[in-house]
Design an enzyme around this catalytic site. Structure first.
Site, PDB file in Angstrom:
ATOM      1  N   GLY A 102      42.527 -34.920  52.021  1.00 42.39           N
ATOM      2  CA  GLY A 102      43.864 -35.216  51.529  1.00 42.39           C
ATOM      3  C   GLY A 102      44.345 -36.611  51.861  1.00 42.39           C
ATOM      4  O   GLY A 102      45.289 -37.105  51.236  1.00 42.39           O
ATOM      5  N   ARG A 103      43.717 -37.258  52.836  1.00 42.30           N
ATOM      6  CA  ARG A 103      44.105 -38.633  53.178  1.00 42.30           C
ATOM      7  C   ARG A 103      42.918 -39.410  53.726  1.00 42.30           C
ATOM      8  O   ARG A 103      43.087 -40.402  54.431  1.00 42.30           O
ATOM      9  CB  ARG A 103      45.235 -38.624  54.208  1.00 42.30           C
ATOM     10  N   LYS A 122      40.729 -42.923  57.273  1.00 37.93           N
ATOM     11  CA  LYS A 122      41.703 -41.831  57.366  1.00 37.93           C
ATOM     12  C   LYS A 122      43.099 -42.435  57.324  1.00 37.93           C
ATOM     13  O   LYS A 122      43.489 -43.194  58.209  1.00 37.93           O
ATOM     14  CB  LYS A 122      41.506 -41.035  58.654  1.00 37.93           C
ATOM     15  N   ASP A 134      51.342 -37.211  51.751  1.00 33.22           N
ATOM     16  CA  ASP A 134      51.474 -38.578  51.245  1.00 33.22           C
ATOM     17  C   ASP A 134      50.182 -39.376  51.377  1.00 33.22           C
ATOM     18  O   ASP A 134      50.134 -40.545  51.004  1.00 33.22           O
ATOM     19  CB  ASP A 134      52.621 -39.306  51.958  1.00 33.22           C
ATOM     20  N   ARG A 185      36.788 -43.705  60.928  1.00 34.20           N
ATOM     21  CA  ARG A 185      35.961 -42.839  61.765  1.00 34.20           C
ATOM     22  C   ARG A 185      34.566 -42.735  61.155  1.00 34.20           C
ATOM     23  O   ARG A 185      34.382 -42.911  59.950  1.00 34.20           O
ATOM     24  CB  ARG A 185      36.609 -41.477  61.937  1.00 34.20           C
ATOM     25  N   ARG A 192      31.602 -29.935  56.175  1.00 35.09           N
ATOM     26  CA  ARG A 192      32.232 -28.945  57.047  1.00 35.09           C
ATOM     27  C   ARG A 192      31.792 -27.541  56.662  1.00 35.09           C
ATOM     28  O   ARG A 192      31.252 -27.315  55.573  1.00 35.09           O
ATOM     29  CB  ARG A 192      33.755 -29.044  56.910  1.00 35.09           C
ATOM     30  N   ASP A 261      37.669 -25.579  58.076  1.00 29.43           N
ATOM     31  CA  ASP A 261      37.573 -26.885  57.445  1.00 29.43           C
ATOM     32  C   ASP A 261      37.515 -28.009  58.473  1.00 29.43           C
ATOM     33  O   ASP A 261      37.298 -29.176  58.106  1.00 29.43           O
ATOM     34  CB  ASP A 261      38.736 -27.116  56.472  1.00 29.43           C
ATOM     35  N   ASP A 271      37.933 -33.979  63.479  1.00 28.51           N
ATOM     36  CA  ASP A 271      39.370 -33.904  63.175  1.00 28.51           C
ATOM     37  C   ASP A 271      40.225 -33.719  64.429  1.00 28.51           C
ATOM     38  O   ASP A 271      40.570 -32.603  64.804  1.00 28.51           O
ATOM     39  CB  ASP A 271      39.668 -32.791  62.161  1.00 28.51           C
TER      40      ASP A 271
END
Length: 498
Positions: A102-103, A122, A134, A185, A192, A261, A271
């Site tokens: 998503g980002r 990221k 966003d 990263r 995943r 995920d 994450d």
């Protein structure tokens, strides 16, 4: 294997980077090709020299405007193939359906001395998988992920890596308005458990097989010749996950959001959101205040790791072919976790041999720690100073406990156990100091660095990184980084918001 500098020579610019992208060779259904969204007036925050070496880069070069633009998403090198991957997952035990990057935007891979590494931005803008988000990251969470990635690597825990943080004055709305940042990263792969679940729950066996074959051929080639390579894949991922959970428990690390995920197919810590290192020991501690049911508490991490492997097994079942074979692959989890945890505890207590009653010694130790809420990191580090024949020298470690008599009773048993193997104080301390860190990324240390960075003073981020890169060393002059948290730190909370 050639590095970026080997390939290009010493005069390196971002346009010269020899990116390639094996994930982009998969069919288009696995990702969306897109460009990062630029940020205004990006600036350099920090970089990891040790991470840079993994892809043949020089950390000093990363501070120049050219690389800042690259790692903010303001320019894309000619050979990069930016994309965001689709995946799904179980979140807090509930099927969440399609998720995806998503980002995060994958630039591609660079070859380094240990093999290729994917570089992922990221916070580089919205993607088709942003849902209501966003697509941005904030400076606060970016610093935390960057520092913890590198801290975990230095502790010997399998993890993704943090290469560089860049920032911008552009506002991002969270609980308040914060400044935007991008953290780059790195990992050999960001595939995943949820990447496989996505195709299983959509009843897309062809895509499921394509992904599994890609992972095996690229990251587990030794499994390709197995009579059932998909069962072998589940077995190996389950083994790696069990070992990862043992490493987390042994250093007192809590992930906070162990959704499927967020589980790496390579057994890496993936994450960094609401994470934390155990301070006052409480096996039920929850580091993520969003997790009101305590699903991802410290004590629950090993069993949640097992649950997540079962979720992966369910997704791979159509390829493995039978429930019995799938369950057989998963059966490796408990013994592998137990054996690795046992080995790590023996190392943490400086025990060179294994004796029948050692589990009782460990259980009594954790009960003692729980009853006094002793600081996890300080206890194990101070335990290395215990002398077999001099209980009078226990003052410092005794003072960590509320019930000093209870510590004395346990220490008597521990000393008896050490004598059983003729343990030598000096040798044991040296061994334990290589196992039990003096420095970990305590939340208050990260918060001090964040608050300075929010004032455009990034010096503490760099200083803290340097300390965390040598967690087992004494580091004269840096002892304050090993101190117990101040009173104000008790009010710090971390959640899924970043």
């Amino acid at each position: 294997m050639a590095s970026a500098n080997d390939t290009i020579g010493t005069a390196i610019t971002s346009d010269d980077l020899p990116f390639f992208n094996s994930f982009a060779e998969l069919p288009p259904a696995f990702y969306t090709r897109l460009m990062p969204t630029p940020l205004p007036a990006p600036y350099f925050v920090a970089a990891s020299a040790k991470a840079a070496q993994l892809v043949g880069l020089n950390a000093d070069d990363l501070a120049n405007d050219d690389f800042v633009a690259l790692f903010t998403g303001n320019k894309v090198p000619p050979r990069a193939k930016p994309l965001s991957a689709v995946y799904s997952g179980h979140q807090f035990g509930v099927w969440a359906g399609q998720l995806g990057d998503g980002r995060a935007i994958l630039l591609g891979e660079l070859k380094g001395p240990s093999g290729p590494m994917e570089l992922q931005l990221k916070g580089a803008g919205m993607t088709p998988y942003s849902r209501m988000g966003d697509g941005r990251a904030v400076l606060r969470s970016s610093i935390r992920e960057f520092l913890c990635s590198e801290a975990m690597a230095a502790l010997g825990v399998p993890t993704t890596r943090g290469l560089i943080i860049t920032g911008s004055e552009q506002g991002v709305i969270r609980e308040t308005v914060e400044s935007a940042a991008v953290v780059t990263r790195m990992a050999p792969s960001f595939v995943r458990f949820g990447s496989f679940e996505h195709w299983f729950y959509r009843d897309k066996p062809e895509q499921l097989r394509t992904l599994a074959d890609y992972v095996i051929q690229t990251f587990y080639p030794e499994l390709a010749g197995d009579p059932n390579p998909y069962k072998a894949l589940l077995t190996e991922v389950t083994r790696r996950t069990a070992h990862l959970m043992a490493h987390w428990q042994a250093v007192g690390f809590m992930h906070g959001v162990m959704n499927t995920d967020n589980m790496s197919i390579l057994g890496l810590t993936l994450d960094y959101g609401p994470f934390g290192f155990m301070e006052a020991f409480d096996s039920g501690h929850i580091c993520n205040h969003t997790d009101q049911q305590g699903r991802y508490s410290y004590a629950n991490q090993p069993q949640i790791g097992h649950w997540n492997c079962f979720a992966l097994g369910q997704a791979l079942l159509p390829l493995i072919g039978s429930v019995d074979d799938t369950e057989e692959a998963l059966e490796i989890y408990r013994p592998e976790f137990g054996q690795r945890m046992d080995a790590l505890l023996h190392a943490k207590l400086g025990l060179a041999t294994v004796q029948e009653d050692d589990s009782g010694l460990f259980d009594a130790m954790f009960k003692l720690m729980q009853d006094s809420h002793v600081d996890f990191t300080q206890f194990f580090r101070q335990l290395g100073n215990l002398r077999v024949d001099d209980a009078a020298a226990d003052t410092v470690i005794r003072d960590l406990f509320i019930d000093r008599g209870a510590f004395d009773a346990w220490a008597l048993t521990y000393r008896t156990r050490l004598r059983l193997e003729n343990s030598h104080d000096g040798e044991r301390k040296a061994s334990m100091d290589r196992t039990n860190p003096k420095y970990v990324l305590r939340n208050y240390l990260a918060q001090v660095a964040i608050e300075k960075a929010q004032q455009k003073d990034f010096s503490e981020v760099s200083r803290l990184l340097a300390v965390l890169e040598k967690p087992f060393d004494e580091q004269p002059g840096n002892e304050h980084y090993a101190a117990l948290p101040p009173d104000w730190a008790s009010h710090l909370e971390v959640s899924c918001s970043s």
